[in-house]
Design a protein around this motif. Structure first.
Motif, PDB file in Angstrom:
ATOM      1  N   LEU A 168      11.976   3.164  -8.850  1.00 41.60           N
ATOM      2  CA  LEU A 168      11.779   4.050 -10.006  1.00 41.60           C
ATOM      3  C   LEU A 168      13.077   4.778 -10.346  1.00 41.60           C
ATOM      4  CD1 LEU A 168       8.229   5.522  -9.238  1.00 41.60           C
ATOM      5  CD2 LEU A 168       8.814   3.765 -10.908  1.00 41.60           C
ATOM      6  N   ARG A 169      13.788   5.225  -9.314  1.00 37.44           N
ATOM      7  CA  ARG A 169      15.078   5.892  -9.561  1.00 37.44           C
ATOM      8  C   ARG A 169      15.993   4.950 -10.344  1.00 37.44           C
ATOM      9  NH1 ARG A 169      15.242  10.390  -6.370  1.00 37.44           N
ATOM     10  NH2 ARG A 169      14.721  10.205  -4.179  1.00 37.44           N
ATOM     11  N   ALA A 170      16.038   3.682  -9.925  1.00 38.00           N
ATOM     12  CA  ALA A 170      16.895   2.703 -10.614  1.00 38.00           C
ATOM     13  C   ALA A 170      16.426   2.543 -12.061  1.00 38.00           C
ATOM     14  CB  ALA A 170      16.854   1.367  -9.880  1.00 38.00           C
ATOM     15  N   THR A 171      15.111   2.542 -12.263  1.00 42.45           N
ATOM     16  CA  THR A 171      14.566   2.375 -13.623  1.00 42.45           C
ATOM     17  C   THR A 171      14.981   3.541 -14.526  1.00 42.45           C
ATOM     18  OG1 THR A 171      12.674   1.272 -12.584  1.00 42.45           O
ATOM     19  CG2 THR A 171      12.450   1.821 -14.916  1.00 42.45           C
ATOM     20  N   THR A 172      15.080   4.752 -13.962  1.00 44.86           N
ATOM     21  CA  THR A 172      15.477   5.906 -14.799  1.00 44.86           C
ATOM     22  C   THR A 172      16.869   5.695 -15.400  1.00 44.86           C
ATOM     23  OG1 THR A 172      16.469   7.166 -12.983  1.00 44.86           O
ATOM     24  CG2 THR A 172      14.137   7.616 -13.445  1.00 44.86           C
ATOM     25  N   LYS A 173      17.692   4.869 -14.749  1.00 43.50           N
ATOM     26  CA  LYS A 173      19.055   4.612 -15.257  1.00 43.50           C
ATOM     27  C   LYS A 173      19.112   3.335 -16.093  1.00 43.50           C
ATOM     28  CE  LYS A 173      20.936   8.037 -13.028  1.00 43.50           C
ATOM     29  NZ  LYS A 173      21.168   9.245 -13.796  1.00 43.50           N
ATOM     30  N   ILE A 209       0.845  -1.204   0.000  1.00 47.03           N
ATOM     31  CA  ILE A 209       0.000   0.000   0.000  1.00 47.03           C
ATOM     32  C   ILE A 209       0.884   1.258   0.000  1.00 47.03           C
ATOM     33  CG2 ILE A 209      -1.729   1.302   1.324  1.00 47.03           C
ATOM     34  CD1 ILE A 209      -2.821  -1.474   2.249  1.00 47.03           C
ATOM     35  N   GLY A 210       2.011   1.185   0.704  1.00 47.14           N
ATOM     36  CA  GLY A 210       2.956   2.311   0.688  1.00 47.14           C
ATOM     37  C   GLY A 210       3.453   2.578  -0.727  1.00 47.14           C
ATOM     38  N   ALA A 211       3.767   1.507  -1.451  1.00 45.31           N
ATOM     39  CA  ALA A 211       4.257   1.650  -2.835  1.00 45.31           C
ATOM     40  C   ALA A 211       3.162   2.264  -3.718  1.00 45.31           C
ATOM     41  CB  ALA A 211       4.691   0.287  -3.373  1.00 45.31           C
ATOM     42  N   PHE A 212       1.934   1.828  -3.493  1.00 47.03           N
ATOM     43  CA  PHE A 212       0.763   2.337  -4.231  1.00 47.03           C
ATOM     44  C   PHE A 212       0.597   3.844  -3.971  1.00 47.03           C
ATOM     45  CE2 PHE A 212      -3.830   3.237  -3.669  1.00 47.03           C
ATOM     46  CZ  PHE A 212      -4.381   2.796  -4.863  1.00 47.03           C
ATOM     47  N   ILE A 213       0.721   4.242  -2.699  1.00 48.08           N
ATOM     48  CA  ILE A 213       0.574   5.661  -2.332  1.00 48.08           C
ATOM     49  C   ILE A 213       1.693   6.491  -2.974  1.00 48.08           C
ATOM     50  CG2 ILE A 213       0.745   7.283  -0.376  1.00 48.08           C
ATOM     51  CD1 ILE A 213      -0.840   5.246   1.307  1.00 48.08           C
ATOM     52  N   GLU A 214       2.895   5.919  -3.045  1.00 49.08           N
ATOM     53  CA  GLU A 214       4.013   6.669  -3.637  1.00 49.08           C
ATOM     54  C   GLU A 214       3.768   6.913  -5.129  1.00 49.08           C
ATOM     55  OE1 GLU A 214       6.207   8.194  -2.075  1.00 49.08           O
ATOM     56  OE2 GLU A 214       7.530   8.825  -3.686  1.00 49.08           O
ATOM     57  N   ASN A 215       3.326   5.889  -5.841  1.00 49.61           N
ATOM     58  CA  ASN A 215       3.033   6.078  -7.272  1.00 49.61           C
ATOM     59  C   ASN A 215       1.919   7.112  -7.462  1.00 49.61           C
ATOM     60  OD1 ASN A 215       4.880   4.378  -8.409  1.00 49.61           O
ATOM     61  ND2 ASN A 215       3.405   2.932  -9.269  1.00 49.61           N
ATOM     62  N   LEU A 216       0.903   7.029  -6.612  1.00 55.72           N
ATOM     63  CA  LEU A 216      -0.216   7.974  -6.705  1.00 55.72           C
ATOM     64  C   LEU A 216       0.291   9.400  -6.465  1.00 55.72           C
ATOM     65  CD1 LEU A 216      -3.374   8.353  -6.799  1.00 55.72           C
ATOM     66  CD2 LEU A 216      -3.297   8.241  -4.306  1.00 55.72           C
ATOM     67  N   SER A 217       1.149   9.535  -5.465  1.00 57.93           N
ATOM     68  CA  SER A 217       1.696  10.839  -5.118  1.00 57.93           C
ATOM     69  C   SER A 217       2.506  11.408  -6.297  1.00 57.93           C
ATOM     70  CB  SER A 217       2.561  10.668  -3.866  1.00 57.93           C
ATOM     71  OG  SER A 217       3.416  11.744  -3.697  1.00 57.93           O
ATOM     72  N   ILE A 218       3.346  10.575  -6.899  1.00 55.57           N
ATOM     73  CA  ILE A 218       4.180  11.030  -8.025  1.00 55.57           C
ATOM     74  C   ILE A 218       3.291  11.428  -9.208  1.00 55.57           C
ATOM     75  CG2 ILE A 218       5.919  10.291  -9.726  1.00 55.57           C
ATOM     76  CD1 ILE A 218       7.116   8.497  -7.487  1.00 55.57           C
ATOM     77  N   ALA A 219       2.247  10.636  -9.468  1.00 54.86           N
ATOM     78  CA  ALA A 219       1.356  10.946 -10.602  1.00 54.86           C
ATOM     79  C   ALA A 219       0.634  12.271 -10.362  1.00 54.86           C
ATOM     80  CB  ALA A 219       0.358   9.810 -10.807  1.00 54.86           C
ATOM     81  N   SER A 220       0.144  12.501  -9.141  1.00 53.68           N
ATOM     82  CA  SER A 220      -0.590  13.746  -8.888  1.00 53.68           C
ATOM     83  C   SER A 220       0.353  14.950  -8.983  1.00 53.68           C
ATOM     84  CB  SER A 220      -1.301  13.698  -7.533  1.00 53.68           C
ATOM     85  OG  SER A 220      -0.370  13.686  -6.478  1.00 53.68           O
ATOM     86  N   GLU A 258      12.936  16.099 -10.863  1.00 58.23           N
ATOM     87  CA  GLU A 258      13.180  14.742 -10.398  1.00 58.23           C
ATOM     88  C   GLU A 258      11.885  13.914 -10.402  1.00 58.23           C
ATOM     89  OE1 GLU A 258      13.765  14.035  -6.388  1.00 58.23           O
ATOM     90  OE2 GLU A 258      14.491  12.025  -6.820  1.00 58.23           O
ATOM     91  N   TYR A 259      10.793  14.540  -9.923  1.00 59.45           N
ATOM     92  CA  TYR A 259       9.529  13.806  -9.887  1.00 59.45           C
ATOM     93  C   TYR A 259       9.027  13.501 -11.288  1.00 59.45           C
ATOM     94  CZ  TYR A 259       8.992  13.508  -4.941  1.00 59.45           C
ATOM     95  OH  TYR A 259       9.176  13.149  -3.637  1.00 59.45           O
ATOM     96  N   LEU A 260       9.291  14.440 -12.225  1.00 60.87           N
ATOM     97  CA  LEU A 260       8.879  14.193 -13.614  1.00 60.87           C
ATOM     98  C   LEU A 260       9.593  12.958 -14.148  1.00 60.87           C
ATOM     99  CD1 LEU A 260       8.818  17.753 -15.225  1.00 60.87           C
ATOM    100  CD2 LEU A 260       6.900  16.314 -14.570  1.00 60.87           C
ATOM    101  N   GLU A 261      10.883  12.855 -13.814  1.00 64.04           N
ATOM    102  CA  GLU A 261      11.665  11.690 -14.281  1.00 64.04           C
ATOM    103  C   GLU A 261      11.102  10.395 -13.698  1.00 64.04           C
ATOM    104  OE1 GLU A 261      15.813  12.059 -13.463  1.00 64.04           O
ATOM    105  OE2 GLU A 261      16.068  13.644 -14.955  1.00 64.04           O
ATOM    106  N   LEU A 262      10.744  10.442 -12.417  1.00 61.05           N
ATOM    107  CA  LEU A 262      10.197   9.239 -11.785  1.00 61.05           C
ATOM    108  C   LEU A 262       8.846   8.892 -12.406  1.00 61.05           C
ATOM    109  CD1 LEU A 262      11.085   9.712  -8.000  1.00 61.05           C
ATOM    110  CD2 LEU A 262      12.399   8.624  -9.807  1.00 61.05           C
ATOM    111  N   PHE A 263       8.043   9.927 -12.651  1.00 56.77           N
ATOM    112  CA  PHE A 263       6.729   9.686 -13.252  1.00 56.77           C
ATOM    113  C   PHE A 263       6.864   8.962 -14.594  1.00 56.77           C
ATOM    114  CE2 PHE A 263       3.528  10.968 -16.327  1.00 56.77           C
ATOM    115  CZ  PHE A 263       2.411  10.402 -15.741  1.00 56.77           C
ATOM    116  N   LYS A 264       7.816   9.425 -15.394  1.00 61.48           N
ATOM    117  CA  LYS A 264       7.981   8.880 -16.759  1.00 61.48           C
ATOM    118  C   LYS A 264       8.247   7.376 -16.762  1.00 61.48           C
ATOM    119  CE  LYS A 264       7.954  12.561 -19.603  1.00 61.48           C
ATOM    120  NZ  LYS A 264       6.603  12.946 -19.196  1.00 61.48           N
TER     121      LYS A 264
END
Ligand SMILES: Cc1cc2nc3c(=O)[nH]c(=O)nc-3n(C[C@H](O)[C@H](O)[C@H](O)COP(=O)(O)O)c2cc1C
Length: 338
Positions: free
Chosen positions: A278-283, A75-86, A122-128
């Motif tokens: 997500l940070r790891a995925t950006t690389k 649920i924490g992971a879900f909230i983080e993705n939601l937060s980044i998207a908003s 930074e958040y834009l990069e994570l969102f992508k």
């Protein structure tokens, strides 16, 4: 039944979302792409008084997750993705964690304020990369990872959660041995094996919950046998040996620890983990989580010695460049609509 690919989200469709509820329904498409144990997606949501209420879904909490720790991390992971998207659309979520005892179902109340300033780069990069992140359970190439990324991970924190990066060989080897022991113990328990088997499906018959066998078994074997049969014949000892290699060879291991323990700390840990993945995925790096050394009570105190003594390990994963990118397979997701 045909299943819409949840990983294909058209950003331009957001224009049609006029009120907060419709916007939230759009952001929730990103939220559900978060990681969760066995891809159970143990969340549910309600929209009330212009706020989002997030609940733990009892029916999707694993039988083996007696403390509900794994569900809260998801649920924490879900909230983080939601937060980044908003944030990507210029909103600032105010996240109020209401979970106090592990058995309570209401976990969080979130309100969203429109902010004038655009979100940080930074958040834009994570969102992508939310839609590009997948677990990869194969081997990772040895070698050094991006220094800046490792420093960012090592200094990141969320509430009571903090991350620790282990790159030196002896540490990776010690932890690799723990993962191997964890694999052997978990897969030798008939209940754990049966539970795992019930969450495996073949990509030829996709499901919304659970994991595709193709993300676990490379090669042609996966085409020959039914997923449940494959799990039944998994050999704990040989899988333990493989995991020893996978974890000790990986260029970096990450442990997320918390200063406290309980639902709020588990949610912090899940949020921090999702952000790091997500940070790891950006690389272009992959990741793979191992629950064994933390879930198995005899292994936890040994893993704890690898991090600050006043922190309790909540998550362990490896990151690196995957040797077999084709093992990064999209797993199913069930839509959340409020
Ligand atoms: C708390 C937690 C524990 C997990 N434990 C394991 C594990 O022990 N082994 C494993 O292969 N994957 C583990 N995973 C990864 C999930 O199986 C994976 O995230 C899920 O199937 C969704 O797939 P995806 O990450 O490719 O979207 C864990 C994930 C979470 C959040």
């Amino acid at each position: 039944m045909s299943i819409i690919n949840p990983w294909l989200i058209e950003e331009k469709d957001f224009i049609a979302a006029k009120d907060l509820r419709s916007k939230l329904n759009f952001w929730l498409k990103y939220a559900v792409l978060a990681v969760s144990a066995h891809n159970t997606q143990p969340w549910s949501c309600l929209f009330r008084d212009n706020s989002l209420f997030v609940y733990r879904n009892e029916g999707r909490t694993l039988g083996s997750d007696q403390t509900t720790r794994l569900a809260h991390i998801g649920i924490g992971a879900f909230i983080e993705n939601l937060s980044i998207a908003s944030k990507n659309w210029g909103y600032e979520p105010k996240i109020h964690i209401t979970a106090f005892s592990p058995n309570e179902l209401e976990v969080a109340q979130i309100s969203f304020d429109k902010v004038a300033e655009a979100t940080g780069r930074e958040y834009l990069e994570l969102f992508k990369v939310i839609t590009a992140r997948h677990t990869n359970r194969g081997l990772y190439m040895p070698g050094k990872l991006d220094e800046h990324l490792l420093n960012t991970i090592a200094t990141d924190g969320e509430g009571t959660a903090k991350s620790f990066v282990i790159t030196e060989e002896s540490g990776r080897k010690r932890i690799g041995e723990l993962v191997a022991k964890g694999t052997d113990i978990a897969l030798s328990l008939p209940f754990m094996k049966r539970e795992l088997a019930s969450f495996i499906y073949s990509s030829r018959k996709p499901k919304e919950i659970g994991m595709p066998i193709e993300s676990m078994i490379p090669g042609h074997l996966k085409n020959l046998i039914r997923p449940e049969t494959a799990i039944k014949f998994m050999n704990p000892e040989s899988l333990a040996r493989e995991n020893m290699k996978k974890y000790s060879q990986a260029p970096a291991l990450v442990i997320v620890g918390t200063y406290e323990d309980g639902p709020a700390a588990w949610i912090d840990a899940g949020r921090l983990m999702q952000r790091i993945l997500l940070r790891a995925t950006t690389k272009g790096y992959s990741h793979d989580i191992a629950a064994g050394p933390i879930e198995i009570p005899t292994l936890l105190p040994i893993l704890r010695q690898e991090i600050q003594p006043n922190t309790r390990p909540q998550l362990l994963f490896r990151i690196g460049r995957a040797e077999t990118p084709s093992l990064s397979i999209s797993s199913g997701r069930k839509a959340v609509i409020i």
